[in-house]
Design a protein around this motif. Sequence first.
Motif, PDB file in Angstrom:
ATOM      1  N   ALA A  15      38.037  -0.234  40.182  1.00  0.00           N
ATOM      2  CA  ALA A  15      37.555   1.104  40.543  1.00  0.00           C
ATOM      3  C   ALA A  15      36.045   1.195  40.363  1.00  0.00           C
ATOM      4  N   PHE A  16      35.521   0.555  39.319  1.00  0.00           N
ATOM      5  CA  PHE A  16      34.084   0.600  39.056  1.00  0.00           C
ATOM      6  C   PHE A  16      33.311  -0.130  40.150  1.00  0.00           C
ATOM      7  N   VAL A  17      33.766  -1.330  40.526  1.00  0.00           N
ATOM      8  CA  VAL A  17      33.103  -2.100  41.583  1.00  0.00           C
ATOM      9  C   VAL A  17      33.212  -1.357  42.917  1.00  0.00           C
ATOM     10  N   THR A  18      34.354  -0.775  43.190  1.00  0.00           N
ATOM     11  CA  THR A  18      34.517   0.005  44.419  1.00  0.00           C
ATOM     12  C   THR A  18      33.553   1.184  44.438  1.00  0.00           C
ATOM     13  N   ALA A  19      33.411   1.882  43.310  1.00  0.00           N
ATOM     14  CA  ALA A  19      32.474   3.015  43.238  1.00  0.00           C
ATOM     15  C   ALA A  19      31.043   2.541  43.461  1.00  0.00           C
ATOM     16  N   PHE A  24      26.392   2.128  47.202  1.00  0.00           N
ATOM     17  CA  PHE A  24      25.505   1.332  48.042  1.00  0.00           C
ATOM     18  C   PHE A  24      25.597   1.816  49.491  1.00  0.00           C
ATOM     19  N   ASP A  25      26.829   2.060  49.964  1.00  0.00           N
ATOM     20  CA  ASP A  25      27.038   2.559  51.331  1.00  0.00           C
ATOM     21  C   ASP A  25      26.434   3.945  51.523  1.00  0.00           C
ATOM     22  N   ASN A  26      26.350   4.704  50.450  1.00  0.00           N
ATOM     23  CA  ASN A  26      25.864   6.083  50.501  1.00  0.00           C
ATOM     24  C   ASN A  26      24.354   6.154  50.260  1.00  0.00           C
ATOM     25  N   GLY A  27      23.654   5.111  50.629  1.00  0.00           N
ATOM     26  CA  GLY A  27      22.202   5.107  50.499  1.00  0.00           C
ATOM     27  C   GLY A  27      21.709   4.935  49.077  1.00  0.00           C
ATOM     28  N   GLY A  28      22.570   4.462  48.188  1.00  0.00           N
ATOM     29  CA  GLY A  28      22.147   4.181  46.819  1.00  0.00           C
ATOM     30  C   GLY A  28      22.513   5.243  45.803  1.00  0.00           C
ATOM     31  N   ASP A  32      29.007  11.165  42.657  1.00  0.00           N
ATOM     32  CA  ASP A  32      28.665  12.110  41.596  1.00  0.00           C
ATOM     33  C   ASP A  32      27.162  12.168  41.325  1.00  0.00           C
ATOM     34  N   GLY A  33      26.379  11.529  42.200  1.00  0.00           N
ATOM     35  CA  GLY A  33      24.931  11.540  42.051  1.00  0.00           C
ATOM     36  C   GLY A  33      24.367  10.389  41.235  1.00  0.00           C
ATOM     37  N   SER A  70      15.688  -3.667  55.658  1.00  0.00           N
ATOM     38  CA  SER A  70      16.207  -4.283  56.883  1.00  0.00           C
ATOM     39  C   SER A  70      17.570  -3.734  57.294  1.00  0.00           C
ATOM     40  N   ILE A  71      18.248  -3.036  56.394  1.00  0.00           N
ATOM     41  CA  ILE A  71      19.580  -2.512  56.699  1.00  0.00           C
ATOM     42  C   ILE A  71      19.505  -0.991  56.803  1.00  0.00           C
ATOM     43  N   THR A  72      19.852  -0.479  57.972  1.00  0.00           N
ATOM     44  CA  THR A  72      19.842   0.962  58.202  1.00  0.00           C
ATOM     45  C   THR A  72      21.075   1.621  57.600  1.00  0.00           C
ATOM     46  N   SER A  73      22.229   0.972  57.766  1.00  0.00           N
ATOM     47  CA  SER A  73      23.475   1.496  57.211  1.00  0.00           C
ATOM     48  C   SER A  73      24.460   0.362  57.009  1.00  0.00           C
ATOM     49  N   VAL A  74      25.376   0.568  56.070  1.00  0.00           N
ATOM     50  CA  VAL A  74      26.449  -0.388  55.821  1.00  0.00           C
ATOM     51  C   VAL A  74      27.669   0.392  55.345  1.00  0.00           C
TER      52      VAL A  74
END
Length: 151
Positions: A15-19, A24-28, A32-33, A70-74
């Motif tokens: 769960a921690f790695v998934t979060a 990372f996918d959410n722009g960093g 929960d912020g 170099s990555i716009t989105s992932v």
Amino acid sequence: MPTAATDMTDEQRKAFVTAYLKAFDNGGTGHDGTPVLDFFAEDADFFFPKWGLAHGKPEIAKMFGDLGGSITSVRHHTWAFTWVLSGTDLLAVEGTTHGEHRDGPWRVGQPEWGAGRFCGVFEVRDHLIHRAFIYLDPDYAGGDTARYPWL
């Protein structure tokens, strides 16, 4: 060397790695912020192909900045992850992604030999990532074909 699992269960580590990957996918930023760097121990090690080994949060931040340029989105396809659990602090995840790179988009399977598949090996304890080694082809847009005659 990973230590024996004592403070977190394998499910908590997953769960921690998934979060972390969702942050990372959410722009960093986590849902929960939580800033993505807060997922890491101060002395964590992070390996990424063609970048190398970052040691400690300042170097990891530099690596993320370099990659982020170099990555716009992932998007990591969390619903399709395959986990390898060790019963210790060490776990691995195999998965797929899609996204947009400055050189163009990528999606796993399009083409089949292209970007979009990854494997990550993580050491997680005390609710922090102490080691993350990511294995993938960083040629997201599939432009490096001249060196591979089978392509």
